[in-house]
Design a protein around this motif. Structure first.
Motif, mmCIF file in Angstrom:
data_model
loop_
_atom_site.group_PDB
_atom_site.id
_atom_site.type_symbol
_atom_site.label_atom_id
_atom_site.label_comp_id
_atom_site.label_asym_id
_atom_site.label_seq_id
_atom_site.Cartn_x
_atom_site.Cartn_y
_atom_site.Cartn_z
ATOM 1 N N THR A 183 0.836 -1.199 0.000
ATOM 2 C CA THR A 183 0.000 0.000 0.000
ATOM 3 C C THR A 183 0.869 1.246 0.000
ATOM 4 N N LYS A 184 1.917 1.245 0.814
ATOM 5 C CA LYS A 184 2.846 2.377 0.832
ATOM 6 C C LYS A 184 3.511 2.547 -0.532
ATOM 7 N N ALA A 185 3.951 1.436 -1.134
ATOM 8 C CA ALA A 185 4.615 1.496 -2.440
ATOM 9 C C ALA A 185 3.668 2.061 -3.497
ATOM 10 N N LEU A 186 2.412 1.651 -3.454
ATOM 11 C CA LEU A 186 1.422 2.165 -4.401
ATOM 12 C C LEU A 186 1.242 3.668 -4.226
ATOM 13 N N ARG A 187 1.144 4.129 -2.999
ATOM 14 C CA ARG A 187 1.003 5.568 -2.732
ATOM 15 C C ARG A 187 2.217 6.345 -3.220
ATOM 16 N N ILE A 188 3.392 5.779 -3.011
ATOM 17 C CA ILE A 188 4.625 6.454 -3.444
ATOM 18 C C ILE A 188 4.653 6.547 -4.964
ATOM 19 N N ALA A 189 4.320 5.450 -5.653
ATOM 20 C CA ALA A 189 4.279 5.473 -7.122
ATOM 21 C C ALA A 189 3.276 6.516 -7.611
ATOM 22 N N ALA A 190 2.094 6.558 -7.000
ATOM 23 C CA ALA A 190 1.066 7.530 -7.395
ATOM 24 C C ALA A 190 1.546 8.962 -7.168
ATOM 25 N N SER A 191 2.352 9.162 -6.143
ATOM 26 C CA SER A 191 2.852 10.514 -5.861
ATOM 27 C C SER A 191 3.835 10.993 -6.929
ATOM 28 N N LYS A 192 4.322 10.074 -7.753
ATOM 29 C CA LYS A 192 5.271 10.418 -8.820
ATOM 30 C C LYS A 192 4.574 10.685 -10.147
ATOM 31 N N LYS A 193 3.248 10.791 -10.119
ATOM 32 C CA LYS A 193 2.470 11.088 -11.315
ATOM 33 C C LYS A 193 3.077 12.285 -12.040
ATOM 34 N N GLY A 194 3.294 12.123 -13.348
ATOM 35 C CA GLY A 194 3.825 13.210 -14.159
ATOM 36 C C GLY A 194 5.338 13.240 -14.275
ATOM 37 N N ALA A 195 6.048 12.427 -13.482
ATOM 38 C CA ALA A 195 7.516 12.382 -13.596
ATOM 39 C C ALA A 195 7.879 11.779 -14.953
ATOM 40 N N PRO A 196 8.852 12.334 -15.639
ATOM 41 C CA PRO A 196 9.182 11.850 -16.980
ATOM 42 C C PRO A 196 9.847 10.478 -16.982
ATOM 43 N N TYR A 197 9.578 9.725 -18.053
ATOM 44 C CA TYR A 197 10.266 8.460 -18.289
ATOM 45 C C TYR A 197 11.678 8.776 -18.782
ATOM 46 N N ARG A 198 12.632 8.057 -18.249
ATOM 47 C CA ARG A 198 14.005 8.116 -18.765
ATOM 48 C C ARG A 198 14.595 6.739 -18.578
ATOM 49 N N TRP A 236 -0.008 1.763 -12.019
ATOM 50 C CA TRP A 236 0.863 2.936 -12.050
ATOM 51 C C TRP A 236 2.150 2.448 -12.687
ATOM 52 N N HIS A 237 2.633 3.181 -13.697
ATOM 53 C CA HIS A 237 3.862 2.762 -14.363
ATOM 54 C C HIS A 237 4.515 3.929 -15.085
ATOM 55 N N ALA A 238 5.759 3.702 -15.482
ATOM 56 C CA ALA A 238 6.512 4.632 -16.318
ATOM 57 C C ALA A 238 6.595 3.951 -17.680
ATOM 58 N N PRO A 239 5.743 4.352 -18.636
ATOM 59 C CA PRO A 239 5.558 3.553 -19.837
ATOM 60 C C PRO A 239 6.679 3.533 -20.872
ATOM 61 N N LYS A 240 7.150 4.676 -21.323
ATOM 62 C CA LYS A 240 8.120 4.679 -22.430
ATOM 63 C C LYS A 240 8.688 6.081 -22.624
ATOM 64 N N THR A 241 9.708 6.170 -23.451
ATOM 65 C CA THR A 241 10.325 7.450 -23.778
ATOM 66 C C THR A 241 9.261 8.418 -24.289
ATOM 67 N N GLY A 242 9.288 9.628 -23.788
ATOM 68 C CA GLY A 242 8.339 10.656 -24.188
ATOM 69 C C GLY A 242 7.071 10.676 -23.345
ATOM 70 N N ALA A 243 6.919 9.697 -22.463
ATOM 71 C CA ALA A 243 5.730 9.623 -21.604
ATOM 72 C C ALA A 243 6.120 9.954 -20.166
ATOM 73 N N VAL A 244 5.112 9.969 -19.303
ATOM 74 C CA VAL A 244 5.323 10.271 -17.889
ATOM 75 C C VAL A 244 4.696 9.170 -17.037
ATOM 76 N N VAL A 245 5.074 9.125 -15.781
ATOM 77 C CA VAL A 245 4.459 8.188 -14.835
ATOM 78 C C VAL A 245 2.964 8.473 -14.813
ATOM 79 N N ARG A 246 2.178 7.415 -14.949
ATOM 80 C CA ARG A 246 0.730 7.607 -15.022
ATOM 81 C C ARG A 246 -0.020 6.341 -14.638
ATOM 82 N N LEU A 247 -1.298 6.536 -14.385
ATOM 83 C CA LEU A 247 -2.231 5.446 -14.118
ATOM 84 C C LEU A 247 -2.843 5.057 -15.452
ATOM 85 N N GLU A 248 -2.806 3.757 -15.745
ATOM 86 C CA GLU A 248 -3.302 3.322 -17.047
ATOM 87 C C GLU A 248 -3.913 1.936 -16.927
ATOM 88 N N ARG A 249 -4.894 1.689 -17.786
ATOM 89 C CA ARG A 249 -5.541 0.382 -17.847
ATOM 90 C C ARG A 249 -4.541 -0.652 -18.367
#
Length: 157
Positions: A45-60, A132-145
């Motif tokens: 639960t803590k890890a999920l909250r931490i990942a969600a708090s990184k919403k919008g961080a760029p993928y690198r 919650w994931h960091a999908p690919k170059t040019g994207a940001v951390v986001r919630l996705e189906r």
């Protein structure tokens, strides 16, 4: 000092985050104050909250935070901050976790995407068939189906 945030304020801060995820993340949000309740939360639960708090961080590629991430860098960072060590790559994380069925998955479990070549992506299960994931170059951390049926689920030990 403990700071409680009212739900309408969370909805404004959350942007496109679904109400279902906000329910799953109910309670203190990282960066907005901590309570004894948050300290008692299970590691996933803590890890999920931490990942969600990184919403919008760029993928690198190769990034492990705190300001940019690749997929396994986000999961590793989130779990490390929550108190569990994970290996570096998605494949190593797959081998480090206990396999669970789709029916047994819970929020905070890892979702591994695979092809014939092996594991190629990882995210943190947020409920409602979303990660919650960091999908690919040019994207940001986001919630996705979850977009594929070629996934496995793992529970961090």
């Amino acid at each position: 000092m403990t700071m409680r945030v009212q739900l309408p304020h969370l909805l404004v801060r959350a942007g496109t985050v679904s109400a279902l995820t906000l329910v799953a993340l109910a309670g203190p949000v990282p960066g907005l104050g901590a309570t004894a309740e948050a300290a008692k939360a299970p590691v996933p639960t803590k890890a999920l909250r931490i990942a969600a708090s990184k919403k919008g961080a760029p993928y690198r590629w190769g990034a492990q935070g705190p300001n940019s991430f690749d997929c396994s860098g986000l999961t590793r960072y989130s779990f490390r901050r929550a108190g569990r060590a994970l290996p570096r790559t998605a494949d190593q994380q797959y081998r480090h976790t206990r396999r669970i069925s789709r029916a047994a998955r819970r929020t905070g479990d890892l979702v591994f995407f695979h092809s014939r070549r092996g594991i190629y992506h990882v995210g943190i299960y947020a409920g409602g068939n979303r990660i919650w994931h960091a999908p690919k170059t040019g994207a940001v951390v986001r919630l996705e189906r979850i977009w594929s049926h070629a996934v496995s689920y793992g529970r961090v030990r």
